[in-house]
Design an enzyme around this catalytic site. Structure first.
Site, PDB file in Angstrom:
ATOM      1  N   SER A 118       0.858  -1.220  -0.126  1.00 39.95           N
ATOM      2  CA  SER A 118       0.077   0.112   0.102  1.00 39.95           C
ATOM      3  C   SER A 118       0.829   1.358   0.092  1.00 39.95           C
ATOM      4  CB  SER A 118      -0.806  -0.105   1.169  1.00 39.95           C
ATOM      5  OG  SER A 118      -1.606   1.227   1.395  1.00 39.95           O
ATOM      6  N   TYR A 142      -1.662  -0.289  10.481  1.00 40.00           N
ATOM      7  CA  TYR A 142      -2.087  -0.746   9.171  1.00 40.00           C
ATOM      8  C   TYR A 142      -0.915  -0.591   8.251  1.00 40.00           C
ATOM      9  CZ  TYR A 142      -3.808  -1.312   4.636  1.00 40.00           C
ATOM     10  OH  TYR A 142      -3.902  -1.585   3.022  1.00 40.00           O
ATOM     11  N   LYS A 146       1.722  -3.633   6.691  1.00 36.28           N
ATOM     12  CA  LYS A 146       2.135  -3.789   5.189  1.00 36.28           C
ATOM     13  C   LYS A 146       3.812  -3.646   4.777  1.00 36.28           C
ATOM     14  CE  LYS A 146      -1.846  -4.743   3.420  1.00 36.28           C
ATOM     15  NZ  LYS A 146      -2.304  -6.017   2.796  1.00 36.28           N
TER      16      LYS A 146
END
Ligand code: NAD
Length: 337
Positions: A118, A142, A146
């Site tokens: 991302s 988050y 990743k």
């Protein structure tokens, strides 16, 4: 014999569009999904195995049954705000879950993986556009999950010969142009579908987080990339790996910056309906502008985007929303009455 590809999270938004692209390219997508946010009826181009990536036995059984040539790994918990409220769930699903998957692959010598990374791995950036060399300093749990998986992939590559394509998507948006599948999250955190729900009368207004940024119209700038373009990018990355190509870290974006106000106006144009907005405070960690330098994906994979205009992207999502609204019990006109 048709070559199968294991698709974790294939019942989700980007995963389901990629399953369609895989089938078009002649592969059998085998979806492995817990359905925590996905939909069984979005799995149309291959079998669905209901399972969790942290369930090593079911995963191993699925791999043994279908003998995939590669894995595409979409399954994750994917909401920034949620990850700040409950980081334990995010580290468990996204990091421990990915490790479980990688170990299942290692056990049978499966050595090719396409991973959903991302632009959240970059965090707030000093220079634009964002290139693959832009320092990665994620600010949310988050984004950190990743980036951790990207690091794990590098280490597994060096030690065990795993080849991976970590694709750093910018803002996925839009729906299948044929209207077969689209974005369906409940609650819906993403901006474009929220704006469309406002146009449809399902939400009273769209909250815009901050209109006093140092940008042309004061709202944030983002790079909206059509989900079917992303899906084709995955097939290109898969074929690169299947040809024996080396590991990749690539941005998938359009390179175009669209402001939140531009997006709202596009929704008003394609729906022909107003989208009332309410300005809310800025969200901590929201960068003013993020858009990709898409050149590396073009040079290495020949990746280009067919949808380069926010109206065209919004129109596909609007069409899908109208179709799915019509197939549910209450038409929007009745609800508003
Ligand atoms: P989504 O929630 O629609 O899809 C995720 C899918 O994974 C769902 O079907 C869910 O049921 C499944 N899943 C989650 N945890 C699982 C588990 N433990 N075991 C098995 N299945 C599980 O999300 P999406 O928007 O399609 O995102 C797909 C991937 O792309 C995610 O990894 C996300 O982090 C990443 N990503 C998305 C965007 C975006 O703009 N939507 C941007 C960058 C990266």
């Amino acid at each position: 014999r048709v070559r199968s590809v294991l698709v974790t999270g294939g019942a989700g938004y980007i995963g389901s569009h990629t399953c369609k692209a895989l089938a078009r390219a002649g592969y059998l997508p085998v979806t492995y999904d817990s359905l925590q946010t996905g939909h069984a009826d979005a799995v149309r181009w291959g079998p669905l195995v209901r399972g969790d990536i942290r369930d090593a036995a079911t995963l191993a059984g699925t791999i043994a049954e279908y003998g995939p040539v590669a894995v595409m790994h979409f399954a994750a918990s994917a909401y920034v705000a949620d990850s700040i409220a409950d980081p334990a769930a995010y580290y468990d699903n996204n990091v421990a879950g990915s490790l479980c998957l990688l170990n299942a692959m290692r056990a049978v010598g499966l050595d090719a993986l396409v991973f959903s990374s991302s632009c959240a791995t970059y965090g707030p950036v000093d220079t634009l556009p964002v290139t693959e060399e832009t320092p990665q300093r994620p600010v949310s749990p988050y984004g950190r999950t990743k980036l951790m998986v990207e690091h794990i992939l590098e280490d597994y590559g060096r030690a065990y010969g795993l080849r991976s394509a970590a694709l750093r998507y910018f803002n996925a948006a839009g729906a299948d142009p044929d209207g077969e599948i689209g974005e369906r999250h409940d609650p819906e955190p993403h901006l474009l579908p929220r704006a469309l729900l406002v146009a449809l009368g399902r939400l009273p207004h769209l909250a815009i987080n901050g209109d006093d940024y140092d940008t042309p119209d004061g709202t944030c700038l983002r790079d909206f990339v059509h989900v079917s373009d992303l899906a084709r990018g995955h097939v290109l990355a898969l074929e690169h790996l299947l040809r024996g190509g080396p590991s990749l870290r690539l941005n998938l974006g359009t390179g175009r910056a669209t402001s939140i106000r531009d997006l709202v106006r596009a929704v008003e144009r394609v729906s022909g309906r107003p989208v009332p907005c309410q300005i809310s405070p800025r969200r901590p960690g929201d960068p003013p502008a993020v858009y990709a330098a898409p050149d590396k994906a073009r040079a290495i994979l020949g990746f280009t985007t067919a949808f380069n205009d926010i109206d065209a992207i919004a129109a596909t999502a609007w069409r899908f929303l109208l179709t799915s609204a019509a197939s549910h019990a209450q038409p929007p006109e009745e609800r508003q009455a």
